[in-house]
Write a protein that holds these residues in place. Structure first.
Motif, short mmCIF file in Angstrom:
data_model
loop_
_atom_site.label_atom_id
_atom_site.label_comp_id
_atom_site.label_asym_id
_atom_site.label_seq_id
_atom_site.Cartn_x
_atom_site.Cartn_y
_atom_site.Cartn_z
N CYS A 22 1.01 -1.15 0.09
CA CYS A 22 -0.17 0.15 -0.04
C CYS A 22 0.70 1.28 0.01
O CYS A 22 1.63 1.36 0.99
N ALA A 23 0.74 1.90 -1.18
CA ALA A 23 1.72 3.09 -1.52
C ALA A 23 0.86 4.42 -1.19
O ALA A 23 -0.22 4.49 -1.85
N ALA A 24 1.33 5.13 -0.26
CA ALA A 24 0.54 6.53 -0.05
C ALA A 24 1.43 7.49 -0.76
O ALA A 24 2.47 7.73 -1.00
N SER A 25 0.71 8.37 -1.37
CA SER A 25 1.00 9.70 -2.17
C SER A 25 0.19 11.05 -2.05
O SER A 25 -0.84 10.94 -1.43
N GLY A 26 0.86 12.16 -2.25
CA GLY A 26 0.15 13.28 -2.09
C GLY A 26 0.81 14.24 -0.93
O GLY A 26 1.77 14.34 -0.84
N SER A 27 -0.34 14.89 -0.16
CA SER A 27 0.23 15.60 0.87
C SER A 27 0.58 14.96 2.10
O SER A 27 -0.48 14.84 3.06
N ILE A 28 1.82 14.56 2.27
CA ILE A 28 2.27 13.76 3.55
C ILE A 28 3.45 14.41 4.08
O ILE A 28 4.53 14.79 3.38
N PHE A 29 3.28 14.92 5.41
CA PHE A 29 4.31 15.43 6.30
C PHE A 29 5.14 14.14 7.06
O PHE A 29 6.22 13.90 6.87
N SER A 30 4.32 13.25 7.47
CA SER A 30 4.68 11.91 8.07
C SER A 30 3.25 11.02 8.39
O SER A 30 2.32 11.42 7.95
N ILE A 31 3.69 9.83 8.48
CA ILE A 31 2.72 8.81 8.75
C ILE A 31 2.91 8.23 10.03
O ILE A 31 3.58 7.52 10.31
N ASN A 32 1.70 8.30 10.98
CA ASN A 32 1.95 7.80 12.19
C ASN A 32 1.67 6.19 12.05
O ASN A 32 2.62 5.35 11.87
N TYR A 33 0.42 5.77 12.24
CA TYR A 33 -0.02 4.35 12.18
C TYR A 33 -0.16 3.67 10.82
O TYR A 33 -0.87 4.70 9.94
N MET A 34 0.10 2.51 10.46
CA MET A 34 -0.18 1.91 9.26
C MET A 34 -0.71 0.61 9.65
O MET A 34 -0.07 -0.22 10.38
N GLY A 35 -1.86 0.30 9.09
CA GLY A 35 -2.31 -1.02 9.33
C GLY A 35 -3.12 -1.66 8.01
O GLY A 35 -3.42 -1.12 7.08
N TRP A 36 -3.28 -2.93 8.38
CA TRP A 36 -4.17 -3.76 7.23
C TRP A 36 -5.28 -4.25 7.97
O TRP A 36 -5.20 -4.88 9.17
N TYR A 37 -6.46 -4.21 7.35
CA TYR A 37 -7.65 -4.72 7.64
C TYR A 37 -8.13 -5.78 6.69
O TYR A 37 -7.63 -5.59 5.64
N ARG A 38 -9.16 -6.55 7.19
CA ARG A 38 -9.84 -7.27 6.09
C ARG A 38 -11.25 -7.40 6.51
O ARG A 38 -11.67 -7.47 7.62
N GLN A 39 -11.94 -7.77 5.16
CA GLN A 39 -13.41 -7.89 5.25
C GLN A 39 -13.69 -9.28 4.54
O GLN A 39 -13.78 -9.09 3.45
N ALA A 40 -14.28 -10.36 5.36
CA ALA A 40 -14.95 -11.42 4.46
C ALA A 40 -16.21 -11.35 4.21
O ALA A 40 -16.99 -10.54 4.91
N PRO A 41 -16.87 -11.94 3.37
CA PRO A 41 -18.05 -11.97 2.79
C PRO A 41 -19.17 -12.18 4.20
O PRO A 41 -18.99 -13.20 4.78
#
Length: 121
Positions: A22-41
């Motif tokens: 997962c790549a972030a772009s745009g107006s970014i000074f810093s990124i605190n928390y980064m996470g992965w979620y999932r949703q099954a049917p």
């Protein structure tokens, strides 16, 4: 504004591996928390793994020892290495980032659009 682009999902056999990015772009000074979620049917979205700016990680119990979350701050990217995949890991996986866009401001939460992971023989 911040844009998130996820990649790496697909179809894999049980016991196989995938690596999500997962790549972030745009107006970014810093990124605190980064996470992965999932949703099954038919199920609620759930936290799979997270990593703080200091590198501390947390995992859902059922993925401990199989999944590894990591981040590349220079690339504003978070990864999820998934090994020994099981059919019950099948879900749409979403990245979730808390982004500080300007110094001295609070972090804003952003979600990716999701990438489908299907574990099946």
């Amino acid at each position: 504004q911040v844009q998130l682009v996820e990649s790496g999902g697909g179809l894999v056999q049980p016991g196989g591996s995938l690596r999500l990015s997962c790549a972030a772009s745009g107006s970014i000074f810093s990124i605190n928390y980064m996470g992965w979620y999932r949703q099954a049917p038919g199920k609620q979205r759930e936290l799979v793994a997270g990593i703080t700016s200091g590198g501390s990680t947390n995992y859902k119990d059922s993925v401990k020892g199989r999944f590894t979350i990591s981040r590349d701050n220079a690339k504003n990217t978070v990864y999820l290495q998934m090994n020994s995949l099981k059919p019950e890991d099948t879900a749409v996986y979403y990245c979730n980032l808390e982004v500080v866009e300007r110094p001295g401001t609070y972090g804003m939460e952003y979600w990716g659009k999701g990438t489908l992971v299907t574990v099946s023989s």
